[in-house]
Design a protein around this motif. Structure first.
Motif, mmCIF file in Angstrom:
data_model
loop_
_atom_site.group_PDB
_atom_site.id
_atom_site.type_symbol
_atom_site.label_atom_id
_atom_site.label_comp_id
_atom_site.label_asym_id
_atom_site.label_seq_id
_atom_site.Cartn_x
_atom_site.Cartn_y
_atom_site.Cartn_z
ATOM 1 N N LYS B 24 0.830 -1.190 0.000
ATOM 2 C CA LYS B 24 0.000 0.000 0.000
ATOM 3 C C LYS B 24 0.875 1.255 0.000
ATOM 4 O O LYS B 24 0.660 2.190 -0.769
ATOM 5 N N VAL B 25 1.892 1.233 0.892
ATOM 6 C CA VAL B 25 2.780 2.394 0.987
ATOM 7 C C VAL B 25 3.521 2.594 -0.322
ATOM 8 O O VAL B 25 3.627 3.708 -0.837
ATOM 9 N N ARG B 28 1.217 4.023 -2.890
ATOM 10 C CA ARG B 28 0.928 5.432 -2.649
ATOM 11 C C ARG B 28 2.118 6.298 -3.049
ATOM 12 O O ARG B 28 1.984 7.337 -3.668
ATOM 13 N N ARG B 29 3.336 5.810 -2.706
ATOM 14 C CA ARG B 29 4.533 6.590 -3.033
ATOM 15 C C ARG B 29 4.722 6.706 -4.529
ATOM 16 O O ARG B 29 5.108 7.762 -5.031
ATOM 17 N N MET B 424 -5.016 25.695 -8.906
ATOM 18 C CA MET B 424 -4.955 25.066 -7.581
ATOM 19 C C MET B 424 -3.776 24.094 -7.505
ATOM 20 O O MET B 424 -3.025 24.089 -6.536
ATOM 21 N N MET B 428 -0.687 24.347 -4.940
ATOM 22 C CA MET B 428 -0.301 23.236 -4.051
ATOM 23 C C MET B 428 1.148 22.821 -4.332
ATOM 24 O O MET B 428 1.914 22.524 -3.418
ATOM 25 N N TRP B 431 3.426 25.174 -2.814
ATOM 26 C CA TRP B 431 3.379 25.008 -1.354
ATOM 27 C C TRP B 431 4.286 23.859 -0.937
ATOM 28 O O TRP B 431 5.036 23.947 0.026
ATOM 29 N N ARG B 459 19.285 14.214 -0.333
ATOM 30 C CA ARG B 459 18.119 13.845 0.467
ATOM 31 C C ARG B 459 17.229 15.075 0.655
ATOM 32 O O ARG B 459 17.676 16.205 0.516
ATOM 33 N N TRP B 460 15.960 14.754 0.946
ATOM 34 C CA TRP B 460 14.983 15.828 1.107
ATOM 35 C C TRP B 460 14.877 16.204 2.569
ATOM 36 O O TRP B 460 14.814 15.338 3.427
ATOM 37 N N LEU B 543 0.113 30.958 -2.218
ATOM 38 C CA LEU B 543 -1.148 31.458 -1.654
ATOM 39 C C LEU B 543 -1.943 32.251 -2.692
ATOM 40 O O LEU B 543 -3.171 32.141 -2.761
ATOM 41 N N CYS B 546 -3.670 29.811 -5.010
ATOM 42 C CA CYS B 546 -4.809 29.148 -4.369
ATOM 43 C C CYS B 546 -5.994 30.106 -4.259
ATOM 44 O O CYS B 546 -7.142 29.718 -4.512
ATOM 45 N N SER B 549 -7.582 30.604 -7.677
ATOM 46 C CA SER B 549 -8.334 29.408 -8.064
ATOM 47 C C SER B 549 -9.675 29.342 -7.337
ATOM 48 O O SER B 549 -10.716 29.069 -7.951
#
Lengths: 402, 644
Positions: B24-25, B28-29, B424, B428, B431, B459-460, B543, B546, B549
């Motif tokens: 699942k992970v 999703r990734r 939008m 995002m 952001w 790396r993040w 911002l 957003c 939108s």
């Protein structure tokens, strides 16, 4: 920081004295049939002219409101607007006291910010401008929580009994308030542990609450001259006789329903509201203040006659829990949903009821968006409150469930 | 098929069992990674799809539905009409007297008195109402005349308005419209089949007079308007027909329908008029004064719009001409709706929940005149007289591409929403990139050398996003916009508009520059790629996107044309906003955005008109441009000024 508070107070004072309140007076979003100021004045008028205000279908306020506004408190004019502002200020003060109790500080730099954000929260100040009595309920919730956080059992329970008398769903806050009285308001989110005190200790608190409650009920019956008020006030929250649109999720459902399904679904909706109390209190037994916060969010979404004050109270309380902020998963999405909902609700209400180019489905759709926004905020807060306990996880690991 | 059922069941079970969380992970990734790496393409695709959809709205291939009558009670063109040549003669007589009034430049009072005298001679109770409306552009005064015929066999709770204004919506006098109303008042009051009261309103000027009469009728007051109370009154007005007949004859009846702030009447009213004009009077109905592309003048009008370099076979292709004709109709509707303008005096009615249109007799040498117009109006009134309840709520949102074809809300709404979604996603995305930064590790060198695969590891890491300064800039620009609006609507600015517009524009555009100079001196800009705090430019852009939108998607349900306009002006410019590498390039970008944000100030006539529409009629366009549009565009410009 004090500058922000002064700005908030001045702005609120200006708004309270502006003619805005005449425009907002009967707005369906800001005051429900149970909290409307116009209906309150109608009830007082009937009462003072010797007619039982509860015999008709218009007046649904508690006799406590009836007696105080008919005697001590002003019920019209500018004085009234100032009274509502004062009540909101008391709410802000109580919120700051809760924060101080939770952070164990005599005063902090956050105090003014918390008070200013509460006073400037549009979901809080708009209902207050429309003189909706939900402002009183909100402030009473905060004061009861404040006393509970300071460990003063009797005032906390007395005020909770009053706010339950004003609005029945507040009864849901009794279990977490009692847990809070037995422990402390300090954040234990990072270190969950089983509830430290014995649950039997809640019994005296429960008895005390019931005693206050019984006395209030008797006083109300004396004022109203009979038991008829119970069906008009508390009964309205269970039997839903008035289907005036509001930002909640009940009214549309029951306008669409065949009559023979009504009793069943009224029961389902009421039970559904109650069903959350035990799980939330068990899961967050290490931090009852957080449990109260989440239950306030649940009440705001699912109560029968909500106004914007209810979600406003929940959102304002987020200021008390800065330790959860880093773990919120989608704060921007929730914020944007709230922005959309806050714009759509009045627009669709206007399209349906003023210009007549839309119908009830338009407004209902916007209340659904509002419900999703509130639900999103609630779920995110529930997640973040538990996620704090795990702390900074290694980036090779993923937290799926807590 | 038991095997299928087993497979499905095992699939569900494995999905539900906790053992498969890893999958699942990973799933999703993978999804997030795919979305993130394709975000730029997705945004472009959404924008292109939204704009292409807007361009496709007039296309004959998209079609649109045939118009139909939704309310069965209307039964248009099912009655015998009694309007005869005798009535035409009467209208001609009125016309002669009105022309005499016009020629000797009769005052408003004189005209209104004449109208009231005529109504009284016919035995219809009549009265006048004088008004004066003050605005930054000056004061307008006038006198309305009106008469109310009480239906003899009804309770008088509902009414229908038949109106004409002194001035036509073209530049001319609406004398024939007024004489038609007078003749109708003599004719209609002879019959007893009316279930609603008939109100005849002969308003002064064009919009002002009708506005004064209508708002007094509905008891709404306005600080800059003084109008007499109405002496006569009737019930709730359900329908209104406004007649506009400036020429000496007409060939077509044009329907004008747009009201204030983008409101439209119920489509059933237009469709009934069209059916009735066609079957009862034999008059073709067109939209506005746009002739059908299958007719000779209509075809020429469309050909004039197509640039000359387009090759002849394409220019004269049937579908191209049809597209041009529909585009003209759609564009005209959008031009009225987006600016919130009423296309005629009927547009003032919609705010009171009254369905109203203007019947415009398109000036021509023939063949129609009072006879056809009177029969159309008589039959339309009979149709609206049939109504027992309000017209259905679902018929207020439409775009008419031709008189007989319309686009339902689902056919056009997605175009603006797609652009809003693109914005939008952009917001995002910004952001997320404000919250995360990829840094390169040098310290892991020893391990890396041993493995010999890569020198450095990326790396993040997260960085803090302080939104308060960004929100502060946004609030400051919107407050500035409100001030700009106050200046624009002040009398001294309007008086010296030509001299003041340019300095005002420069001053407003210079404020962010000045503030920026002061702040860069006081607080030196942080290193461009800070790994601890997100740059202000990214946050501000996120911002702003957003907010834009949200505005587009919320307005799209209220007033699609306005949303489409916002989508066009915001879509590409805001998506391209960004902080360029060098300060000079940033300055140039800022100037571009400042021109977009404030350039309209140079268009004096439009500004004056928009201010008048706000002050007198309450049209939201002027405040919207000042408080919403210009500040958002300036925010995009400020993004270019800030260090990246």
């Amino acid at each position: 920081m004090a500058f922000q508070l002064a700005f908030a107070v001045l702005l609120r004072l200006g708004l309270a004295l502006s003619p805005l309140r005449l425009i907002l007076k009967d707005d369906d979003l800001l005051s429900s049939p149970l909290t409307s100021h116009s209906r309150l004045r109608e009830g007082i008028y009937l009462f003072q002219h010797g007619i039982d205000p509860y015999s008709g279908g218009t007046f649904r306020h508690s006799p406590l409101f009836l007696s105080t506004f008919a005697t001590v408190l002003p019920s019209s004019g500018v004085v009234c607007a100032l009274l509502w502002l004062l009540v909101d200020a008391a709410g802000a003060w109580a919120l700051v006291q809760i924060w101080r109790a939770r952070s164990r500080l005599k005063s902090s730099r956050r105090d003014e910010v918390i008070a200013a954000t509460y006073l400037l929260n549009p979901y809080i100040f708009l209902p207050s401008l429309s003189l909706s009595t939900s402002t009183f309920e909100t402030t009473l919730h905060l004061i009861s929580l404040m006393f509970a956080s300071q460990g003063q059992a009797s005032p906390a329970l007395l005020i909770l009994a009053i706010s339950t008398n004003l609005s029945l769903p507040s009864l849901m806050l009794l279990p977490p308030t009692m847990l809070l009285l037995l422990t402390d308001p300090v954040s234990h989110l990072a270190s969950p542990k089983p509830f430290p005190a014995k649950l039997t200790k809640t019994l005296p608190l429960l008895v005390e609450f019931l005693a206050y409650f019984a006395v209030l009920v008797l006083a109300c019956s004396l004022v109203a001259g009979g038991w008829g008020w119970i069906e008009s006030t508390w009964g309205a929250g269970i039997l839903l006789p008035d289907l005036t649109p509001n930002p909640g999720l009940w009214w549309y459902f029951f306008t669409e329903m065949f009559d023979y399904f009504r009793p069943f679904f009224l029961m389902v909706f009421t039970m559904h509201l109650l069903i959350y109390v035990a799980p939330v209190c068990i899961k967050y037994q290490h931090d009852p203040l957080y449990a109260t916060f989440l239950l306030l969010g649940i009440i705001a979404i699912f109560k029968p006659y909500p106004t914007l004050s209810d979600p406003g109270l929940f959102l304002s309380l987020i200021a008390l829990f800065p330790e959860t902020y880093p773990h919120l998963r989608y704060p921007i999405v929730t914020t944007l949903l709230h922005l959309h909902a806050a714009l759509l609700l009045p627009l669709f209400h206007h399209l349906w009821l003023a210009t007549g180019t839309g119908n009830a489905n338009f407004f209902y759709a916007s209340t659904l968006v509002f419900g999703i926004a509130n639900g999103g905020a609630l779920l995110d807060c529930a997640w973040a409150g538990l996620r704090v306990a795990i702390g900074e996880a290694d980036e090779r690991w993923v937290v799926l469930q807590e | 098929m038991p095997s299928l059922a087993v497979r499905v069941r095992s699939r569900i079970r494995s999905a539900l069992s906790s053992g498969d969380n890893g999958a699942k992970v990973r799933r999703r990734r993978k999804l997030t990674a795919a979305l993130w790496s394709n975000l730029a393409i997705l945004r472009v695709l959404l924008l292109v799809a939204g704009y292409a959809w807007m361009l496709a709205l007039p296309s004959p291939q998209l079609g649109g539905s045939e118009t139909y009558i939704d309310e069965n009670a209307l039964q248009p063109a099912q009655v015998n009409t009694y309007w005869s040549w005798g009535e035409v003669r009467r209208a001609d007589d009125y016309l002669a007297e009105l022309e005499a009034l016009r020629d000797r430049n009769a005052s408003s009072e004189e005209r209104a008195r004449y109208f009231v005298d005529e109504f009284t001679k016919l035995g219809v109770p009549a009265s006048t109402q004088s008004y004066s409306i003050r605005s930054s552009l000056g004061v307008s005064r006038g006198v309305n005349a009106y008469a109310i015929y009480t239906a003899p066999r009804a309770s008088g709770t509902e009414a229908i308005v038949i109106s004409a204004s002194w001035l036509s919506l073209t530049d001319g006098y609406n004398l024939r419209g007024l004489s038609t109303v007078l003749a109708l008042s003599a004719f209609l009051t002879r019959y007893s089949h009316w279930s609603k009261d008939l109100i005849f309103v002969l308003s002064d000027s064009h919009l002002d007079g009708m506005h004064a009469w209508l708002s007094t009728y509905h008891g709404s007051t306005q600080s800059n308007m003084q109008a007499d109370e109405l002496e006569l009154s009737s019930g709730v007005i359900w329908t209104a027909l406004n007649l506009d007949y400036p020429g000496h004859s007409f060939s077509h009846l044009g329907i004008f329908r747009e009201g204030l702030n983008g409101r439209l009447p119920n489509q059933d009213l237009l469709n009934s008029v069209r059916v009735i004009a066609h079957h009862t009077a034999g008059v073709p109905v067109i939209l506005y004064d746009h002739f059908d592309s299958s007719e000779w003048p209509g075809r020429q009008d469309v050909l004039k719009l197509i640039p000359s370099w387009v090759p002849q076979p394409i220019r004269e292709h049937r579908d191209v001409i049809e597209y041009g004709y529909r585009a003209k109709n759609v564009f005209r509707q959008m031009a009225y709706q987006a600016r919130g303008r009423a296309s005629g005096a009927h547009g003032l009615f919609h705010q009171y929940r009254i369905d109203a249109v203007t019947l415009f007799a398109v000036p021509s040498n023939g063949p129609h005149g009072f006879y056809a117009l009177g029969r159309t109006v008589e039959s339309t009134l009979r149709t609206m007289n049939n109504l027992l309840e309000r017209l259905h709520a679902s018929f207020f949102f439409y775009i008419l591409t031709t008189p007989g074809k319309f686009l339902k809300i689902g056919m056009y709404l997605p175009s603006a929403v797609l652009v809003a979604v693109a914005l939008m996603f952009g917001g995002m995305g910004e952001w997320v990139s404000a919250g995360w930064v990829e840094i390169v590790d040098d310290d892991g060198g020893a391990d890396a050398k041993e493995s010999g695969k890569q020198q450095k590891q990326k790396r993040w890491v997260t960085r803090s996003r302080d939104v308060v300064p960004a929100l502060g800039i946004m609030i400051a620009t919107h407050v500035g916009g409100a001030l700009l609006f106050l200046i624009l609507s002040s009398r001294w600015f309007i008086a010296q508009q030509a001299a003041l517009a340019l300095p005002l524009m420069l001053l407003l555009a210079a404020i962010p520059l000045g503030v920026q100079l002061i702040f860069t001196d006081a607080y030196p800009a942080p290193a461009a790629a800070s790994s601890t705090a997100a740059p202000l430019s990214l946050l501000l852009k996120a911002l702003t996107l957003c907010l834009a939108s949200t505005l587009i998607s919320v307005t799209s349900v209220l007033n699609f044309s306005l949303a489409a306009l916002l989508a066009v002006v915001f879509g590409a410019p805001l998506s391209l906003a960004g902080a360029p590498a060098s300060p000079t390039a940033g300055l140039l970008r800022y100037v571009e955005y400042a021109v977009l944000a404030l350039g309209w100030l140079a268009h004096g006539a439009q500004v004056r008109e928009a201010v008048w529409q706000w002050e007198v009629l309450g049209v939201w366009f002027a405040p919207l441009v000042c408080v919403v549009y210009a500040p958002i565009m300036l925010q995009a410009g400020i993004v270019a000024l800030l260090p990246p």
